[in-house]
Scaffold this active site. Structure first.
Site, PDB file in Angstrom:
ATOM      1  N   ARG A 101      49.599  38.616 -19.259  1.00  0.00           N
ATOM      2  CA  ARG A 101      49.743  37.459 -18.358  1.00  0.00           C
ATOM      3  C   ARG A 101      48.370  36.912 -18.000  1.00  0.00           C
ATOM      4  O   ARG A 101      47.484  37.666 -17.624  1.00  0.00           O
ATOM      5  CB  ARG A 101      50.397  37.894 -17.039  1.00  0.00           C
ATOM      6  CG  ARG A 101      51.857  38.035 -17.079  1.00  0.00           C
ATOM      7  CD  ARG A 101      52.503  38.056 -15.728  1.00  0.00           C
ATOM      8  NE  ARG A 101      51.732  38.549 -14.598  1.00  0.00           N
ATOM      9  CZ  ARG A 101      52.173  38.551 -13.355  1.00  0.00           C
ATOM     10  NH1 ARG A 101      53.367  38.058 -13.089  1.00  0.00           N
ATOM     11  NH2 ARG A 101      51.455  39.023 -12.378  1.00  0.00           N
ATOM     12  N   THR A 105      47.309  31.409 -14.322  1.00  0.00           N
ATOM     13  CA  THR A 105      48.556  30.645 -14.509  1.00  0.00           C
ATOM     14  C   THR A 105      49.800  31.536 -14.479  1.00  0.00           C
ATOM     15  O   THR A 105      50.912  31.032 -14.315  1.00  0.00           O
ATOM     16  CB  THR A 105      48.549  29.915 -15.865  1.00  0.00           C
ATOM     17  OG1 THR A 105      48.550  30.917 -16.907  1.00  0.00           O
ATOM     18  CG2 THR A 105      47.310  29.040 -16.023  1.00  0.00           C
ATOM     19  N   ASP A 197      49.946  46.989 -10.522  1.00  0.00           N
ATOM     20  CA  ASP A 197      49.850  46.655 -11.947  1.00  0.00           C
ATOM     21  C   ASP A 197      50.282  47.870 -12.775  1.00  0.00           C
ATOM     22  O   ASP A 197      49.586  48.893 -12.819  1.00  0.00           O
ATOM     23  CB  ASP A 197      48.407  46.258 -12.287  1.00  0.00           C
ATOM     24  CG  ASP A 197      48.306  45.726 -13.716  1.00  0.00           C
ATOM     25  OD1 ASP A 197      47.847  44.589 -13.881  1.00  0.00           O
ATOM     26  OD2 ASP A 197      48.686  46.457 -14.671  1.00  0.00           O
ATOM     27  N   ASP A 200      47.773  49.064 -15.592  1.00  0.00           N
ATOM     28  CA  ASP A 200      46.571  49.710 -15.039  1.00  0.00           C
ATOM     29  C   ASP A 200      46.904  51.091 -14.493  1.00  0.00           C
ATOM     30  O   ASP A 200      46.143  52.042 -14.682  1.00  0.00           O
ATOM     31  CB  ASP A 200      45.971  48.855 -13.905  1.00  0.00           C
ATOM     32  CG  ASP A 200      45.180  47.679 -14.457  1.00  0.00           C
ATOM     33  OD1 ASP A 200      44.927  47.658 -15.681  1.00  0.00           O
ATOM     34  OD2 ASP A 200      44.829  46.783 -13.673  1.00  0.00           O
TER      35      ASP A 200
END
Ligand code: PRP
Ligand code: URA
Length: 205
Positions: A101, A105, A197, A200
């Site tokens: 991603r 945006t 995340d 991560d």
């Protein structure tokens, strides 16, 4: 078509995964357990055909999966669910779709796609822990359909209502299986309460 997968061990492991205190090892462990448990639910209605099997005593009726199964994890974070899924269905083939991603945006960008040749005749399970805006999963489903697959289901860990709506709009034919339906997306398109995340946390980056 959203299925919330309910199981006490999934609830408990999901709490570990959400916790900011869970380091990489604990995160990986819990994700693996959830994946294996979810695999049962996601594959519950796969079609089987009758076959004959010979036991040491006699021939009798048995069952075989009617079609091959293909898992398609979305890179990176989908990899974290793969061991759990392949532990249950060791014979499944695996295809990969790489998407990330854009941080500004929030739009997905594709960087890799390798799908098995027999995907069109298979039952396909698209896998990614997070359904946030829904863009990544919907683009991945486009690729799978382009390759000829028609029997597709999507398995995730945590979904946001916004992502469910967006995915269902583009792929009303694909059922979603999730361990949790969270509250909403924040201004950075992260799921709240979520787990942060997923990539991560799983890869320790
Ligand atoms: C995460 C996650 C999904 C995507 C979901 O991947 O694993 O693929 O975000 O977001 P969306 O529903 O808004 O598209 P990310 O883009 O962070 O890439 P990574 O797995 O490589 O870290
Ligand atoms: N991707 C993640 O890893 N987490 C989110 O909350 C949203 C997208």
């Amino acid at each position: 078509m959203i299925h919330i997968v309910e199981h006490p061990i999934i609830r408990e492991r999901l709490t570990q995964i959400r916790s900011i205190e869970s380091e990489t090892a604990a995160f990986r462990h819990a994700l693996h357990d959830i994946a294996a448990l979810m695999c049962f639910e996601v594959t519950k209605d796969l079609e089987t055909s009758e076959i004959e099997v010979e036991t040491p005593l006699i021939k009798t009726a048995g069952h075989a999966l009617t079609r091959p199964v293909v898992f398609v994890p979305i890179l990176r974070a989908g990899v974290g669910l793969m061991n759990g899924f392949t532990e249950i269905l060791t014979e499944a083939s695996v295809g990969y779709i790489g998407l990330y991603r854009d941080e500004e945006t929030h739009q997905p960008h594709a960087y890799y796609c390798k799908l098995p040749e027999h995907i069109a005749e298979s039952d396909v399970i698209l896998i990614d822990p997070m359904l946030a805006t829904g863009g990544s999963a919907a683009d991945a489903a486009d690729e799978i359909k382009k390759a000829g697959a028609t029997r597709i289901r999507f398995a995730c860990l945590i979904a946001a209502p916004e992502g469910v709506a967006a995915f269902e709009k583009r792929h009303p034919d694909i059922p979603i299986f999730t361990a949790a339906l969270d509250e909403h997306l924040n201004e950075n398109a992260y799921i709240v309460p979520g787990l942060g995340d997923a990539g991560d946390r799983y890869f320790g980056t």
